[in-house]
Design an enzyme around this catalytic site. Structure first.
Site, PDB file in Angstrom:
ATOM      1  N   LYS A  91      24.781  25.969 -36.600  1.00 56.44           N
ATOM      2  CA  LYS A  91      24.691  25.566 -38.029  1.00 56.44           C
ATOM      3  C   LYS A  91      23.263  26.791 -38.664  1.00 56.44           C
ATOM      4  CE  LYS A  91      21.235  22.298 -39.777  1.00 56.44           C
ATOM      5  NZ  LYS A  91      21.375  23.323 -40.575  1.00 56.44           N
TER       6      LYS A  91
ATOM      7  N   GLU B  37      12.379  24.421 -30.053  1.00 56.74           N
ATOM      8  CA  GLU B  37      11.066  24.949 -29.797  1.00 56.74           C
ATOM      9  C   GLU B  37      10.797  24.221 -30.773  1.00 56.74           C
ATOM     10  OE1 GLU B  37       8.563  27.078 -31.254  1.00 56.74           O
ATOM     11  OE2 GLU B  37      10.325  28.483 -31.529  1.00 56.74           O
TER      12      GLU B  37
ATOM     13  N   CYS C 182       5.444  28.924 -36.442  1.00 55.63           N
ATOM     14  CA  CYS C 182       5.793  27.775 -35.880  1.00 55.63           C
ATOM     15  C   CYS C 182       3.848  28.147 -34.087  1.00 55.63           C
ATOM     16  CB  CYS C 182       6.214  27.636 -34.510  1.00 55.63           C
ATOM     17  SG  CYS C 182       7.533  28.732 -33.566  1.00 55.63           S
TER      18      CYS C 182
ATOM     19  N   GLU D 136       0.148  20.805 -39.100  1.00 54.75           N
ATOM     20  CA  GLU D 136       0.681  22.267 -38.765  1.00 54.75           C
ATOM     21  C   GLU D 136       0.375  22.816 -40.927  1.00 54.75           C
ATOM     22  OE1 GLU D 136       3.715  25.121 -37.208  1.00 54.75           O
ATOM     23  OE2 GLU D 136       4.382  22.940 -37.276  1.00 54.75           O
TER      24      GLU D 136
END
Length: 485
Positions: free
Chosen positions: A177, A255, A289, A387
């Protein structure tokens, strides 16, 4: 720009398709909000056809020799290298990262296919001795089946090869996807895989708008023809997928987000800190990330370190990502920009000092935020714990090694941690004490095709890259053989 690789359709069972409804969604250039093009919006029912195709292709693909799969992966790798200029421009246009970074990601992405084309031939079994004389064992590693792969928008091309490379090398088939914000670049890679000769049904990709994304994720999690799911993205979505996969007891690799600390000890070489910060913090406008966020600086070097980091932050040029002099591009969309602004404003309202930056850069573009350095960060500020995914450095002073380690580990996440020190004993102590899957000691380059990538705690499950990346797509079979003595 040449458009030879740009496709608006999805690729299912060797054909470019528009989906049953033939609906379209728009893809925007984050630099100026202009429409790049329209892509066909597939849903879960359309994606089911891709899953069925991958399921049918699994038998023949898994029975190919490792050498045959290796050769096809290497051909795909070679075609990517031949098309770096077009791919780099395509990535920069829809993602917003500076062109040099975009081309660098293409090289990085290609490296995984180079690596896994070789790893395909290094899947080893073993024998284990039973405690009786009339029995022998054979231990085999076999491909798990169809993999459902969900890509992020921030490094879409590298995450495709880092996941699809080992899956195909192991003998699995896949349905990918693509990200809603950056669908063109992964589709372009699938076109190159087609040109490389990857058989029909082995590699499929579907594009969709945000409204259809959840349904496709649910399909991957619930369809018994999908044996494993691999996802890179937010912790919240990762947890949802994990709960959905639990119903089927389905394997999943995740992840997820990070909140990376960067510790600067008194003995650190500040020139290395500055060069490392440029990569670890400001690459892709901080939208990574493993981006460093909370900079813990020891009191003896604090003033000089803040001075040097301020110089770096002020020197960064915002502008057109296609311009070779640009170092900071736009954020991906308005949601990303609003999050950065909210966290910075919350810190300012609670007493943080803005050394530089601190607001939108509307004179450059609607989705630009100034490279920012904040001091006076306290525990009650959201930006210390969330974050930021933007070009913002939080600076926190500390006294002792023990304090730095405690504060760096004080998080539910543990993807990456960085530190700088010239004391070799300290380097070993800190490396062993930090709770993260990726540690950068006097360096912030913590990912390569040859090494494992993954996190501790809520930053994920499993590993990608290196020989360990193959394990996510293999299952172990033990055969006990009775013999006459």
């Amino acid at each position: 720009m040449s458009l030879s690789l740009r496709r608006s359709e999805s690729y299912i069972n060797g054909e470019w398709v528009k989906g049953r409804a033939e609906k379209l969604f728009q893809v925007f250039n984050p630099k100026n909000g202009s429409i790049i093009g329209e892509v066909y919006d597939l849903d879960a029912e359309d994606t089911k056809a891709a899953v069925d195709a991958a399921y049918e292709a699994f038998g023949p693909w898994s029975k190919k020799t490792a050498k045959e799969r290796s050769a096809l992966l290497y051909k795909w790798y070679s075609l990517i290298l031949e098309n770096i200029p077009e791919l780099g421009e395509m990535l920069t246009e829809e993602n917003g990262k500076p062109l040099a970074e975009g081309k660098g990601e293409i090289m990085y992405a290609a490296s995984f296919l180079d690596w896994y084309s070789a790893e395909a031939r290094r899947v080893y079994g073993e024998t284990i001795e039973f405690p009786v004389t009339n029995r022998r064992s054979i231990i085999r590693k076999e491909p798990i089946g169809v993999a459902g792969i969900i890509l992020p928008w921030n490094v879409p091309i590298a995450m495709l090869t880092r996941k699809v490379g080992p899956a195909l090398a192991a003998g699995c088939t896949v349905v990918v996807k693509s990200p809603e914000d950056t669908p063109y670049i992964p589709t372009a890679l699938v076109e190159l895989a087609n040109r490389a000769g990857i058989p029909r049904g082995v590699l499929n990709i579907v594009s969709c708008s945000r409204s259809n994304a959840a349904g496709i994720g649910q399909l991957f999690s619930s369809d018994p023809k999908v044996s494993t799911v691999s996802f890179t993205g937010s912790c919240e979505v990762g947890k949802l997928l994990m709960s959905q996969c639990a119903v089927e007891v389905k394997r999943i690799s995740l992840e997820l987000g990070g909140l990376a600390p960067l510790i600067v000890f008194d003995s650190a070489d500040l020139s290395k800190v500055v060069s490392g910060t440029l990569f670890a913090k400001f690459r892709n406008c901080g939208q990574a990330c493993i981006s460093a966020q909370n900079f813990f600086i020891q009191e003896g070097i604090y003033d000089k370190a803040v001075e040097e980091l301020t110089k770096l932050t002020k020197s960064l040029k915002m502008g057109d990502p296609m311009d070779s002099t640009t170092s900071i591009g736009p954020l991906i969309n308005s949601r990303g920009l609003e999050k950065v602004e909210r966290l910075v404003n919350d810190a300012k309202s609670k007493g943080a000092t803005v050394i530089c930056g601190g607001s939108r850069a509307t004179d450059v573009g609607e989705l630009y935020f100034q490279p920012t350095l904040l001091t006076g960060i306290t525990e009650d500020m959201d930006i210390l714990h969330q974050e930021v995914f933007g070009p913002v450095i939080n600076v926190i002073k500390f006294k002792t090694e023990e304090e730095a380690i405690r504060r760096a580990n004080d998080s539910e996440r543990g993807l990456a941690s960085y530190f700088y020190s010239s004391d070799i004993s300290q380097c070993y102590r800190v490396m062993e004490a930090l709770q993260a899957g990726l540690i950068g000691c006097n360096d912030t380059t913590v990912s390569s095709a040859e090494t494992p990538f993954g996190g501790y705690k809520q930053s994920g499950i499993g590993r990608e890259g290196g020989k360990y990346g193959m394990d996510e797509f293999l299952q172990i079979k033990m055969c006990a053989i009775g013999i006459d003595i």
